[in-house]
Design a protein around this motif. Structure first.
Motif, mmCIF file in Angstrom:
data_model
loop_
_atom_site.group_PDB
_atom_site.id
_atom_site.type_symbol
_atom_site.label_atom_id
_atom_site.label_comp_id
_atom_site.label_asym_id
_atom_site.label_seq_id
_atom_site.Cartn_x
_atom_site.Cartn_y
_atom_site.Cartn_z
ATOM 1 N N ASN A 97 0.839 -1.192 0.000
ATOM 2 C CA ASN A 97 0.000 0.000 0.000
ATOM 3 C C ASN A 97 0.885 1.257 0.000
ATOM 4 O O ASN A 97 2.113 1.161 0.142
ATOM 5 C CB ASN A 97 -0.986 0.002 1.178
ATOM 6 C CG ASN A 97 -0.296 0.029 2.539
ATOM 7 O OD1 ASN A 97 0.797 0.561 2.703
ATOM 8 N ND2 ASN A 97 -0.967 -0.553 3.529
ATOM 9 N N LYS A 136 -4.376 2.443 0.253
ATOM 10 C CA LYS A 136 -4.613 2.148 -1.166
ATOM 11 C C LYS A 136 -3.371 1.529 -1.811
ATOM 12 O O LYS A 136 -2.238 1.869 -1.484
ATOM 13 C CB LYS A 136 -4.995 3.426 -1.924
ATOM 14 C CG LYS A 136 -6.375 3.959 -1.552
ATOM 15 C CD LYS A 136 -6.778 5.105 -2.443
ATOM 16 C CE LYS A 136 -8.171 5.614 -2.086
ATOM 17 N NZ LYS A 136 -9.214 4.596 -2.356
ATOM 18 N N GLU A 140 -4.774 0.874 -7.566
ATOM 19 C CA GLU A 140 -6.112 1.381 -7.273
ATOM 20 C C GLU A 140 -6.229 2.898 -7.411
ATOM 21 O O GLU A 140 -7.298 3.453 -7.184
ATOM 22 C CB GLU A 140 -6.514 0.989 -5.844
ATOM 23 C CG GLU A 140 -6.578 -0.517 -5.620
ATOM 24 C CD GLU A 140 -6.805 -0.884 -4.157
ATOM 25 O OE1 GLU A 140 -7.265 -2.007 -3.903
ATOM 26 O OE2 GLU A 140 -6.517 -0.027 -3.278
#
Length: 309
Positions: A97, A136, A140
């Motif tokens: 992430n 995220k 994405e």
């Protein structure tokens, strides 16, 4: 505060192919510089040589009194800590992430506690407008967000020199405008030395203190923004105006006689010496003395008032 980079007589080749030769320039400490040039002129190679990833055949790169072209790997590793690099695609790890991507250099190169790492990561994410996107994945988010995440990662070790390799590639004009403002704001906040490789003429007109142009294996010009934007050098005029007439061709090389004929047919009309206004740090950004001087000068050039930030 950023540091000065002094380049003298730099030449780089791959086998028999000379990429550029005898390049000399000084990147002033704390200022924003842009390197322009047609595709294939070795702009990205220049960045990699500055940071010591590629070794030149001749010349020197002096940073804080040390010529990095002559350093041993251990000493070069220490100098590289001065640098942060934003790669074209952000170079993020797809399985991590955004928080972990940005934290990676701190975990890899320091012994800071996780609480300290969290403080630094969130501070840098806030600087680039990514608070709330910690969880995220790179896949994405938009290209613009990936660029900002890459920039946050480049900032976490508090570099004194930041290199940007075509930061505008793959972005639409609106996102490029936002990114340009972010770069200007960051320079005012951290006062590091910035070098940006780009093809975007609007960015080159608005963002830097200094501009250089690589063409035909040489550095055509490097100097203050105003000097290049008002230059009468044919290749500079052609590149800045994005036209076919001039020394730059599809294969970069043109016959000299053909170039002369093309230039003779161009009627540019009266030369407009007025410069595109320089981007200034946004509202709420505290300007160091250099940026205050820039703001005053821009106000004088364009007849506007200087707003306090």
């Amino acid at each position: 505060m950023g540091v000065e980079i002094c380049v003298e007589g730099l030449t780089k080749s791959f086998g028999h192919q000379v990429i550029w030769q005898d390049v000399s320039l000084t990147l002033p400490a704390g200022e924003v510089s842009v390197m322009l040039g047609p595709s294939g002129t070795g702009k990205s190679v220049f960045l990699k040589t500055l940071v010591g990833l590629l070794k030149p055949e001749r010349g020197s790169i002096t940073i804080q009194g040390r010529d990095i072209t002559r350093l041993r790997e251990h000493d070069l590793y220490e100098v590289r800590k001065l640098f942060g690099v934003l790669f074209q695609d952000g170079a993020l790890f797809g399985s991590m992430n955004l928080y972990d991507n940005i934290a990676f250099p701190l975990r890899e190169h320091t012994r800071r506690s996780e609480s300290e790492i969290r403080r630094v990561v969130l501070e840098k994410m806030d600087m680039v407008g990514l608070i709330g996107a910690e969880e995220k994945l790179p896949g994405e988010i938009s290209g613009g967000m990936r660029k900002r995440a890459g920039l946050a990662r480049a900032l976490v070790l508090d570099p004194e020199i930041i290199l940007f390799d075509e930061p505008d590639s793959g972005l639409d004009p609106v996102r490029v405008a936002y990114l340009n403002q972010l770069i200007v704001d960051l320079n005012a906040q951290i006062d590091a030395t910035f070098l940006i490789v780009t093809h975007d003429i609007a960015s080159a007109r608005q963002v830097p203190d200094n501009i250089g142009l690589l063409f035909r294996r040489e550095l055509v010009l490097f100097g203050p923004r105003e000097e290049l934007l008002t230059s009468d050098e044919p290749v500079v005029r052609q590149f800045l105006n994005g036209r076919m007439q001039g020394p730059i061709g599809m294969a970069e090389e043109k016959d000299a006689a053909q170039v002369e004929q093309e230039l003779a047919r161009i009627d540019e009309g009266p030369r407009v010496r007025d410069l595109t206004p320089r981007l200034l740090p946004g509202p709420g950004i505290t300007r160091p003395p250099r940026w205050e001087a820039i703001a005053r000068r821009e106000a004088e050039l364009h007849g506007t008032g200087v707003s306090s930030a």
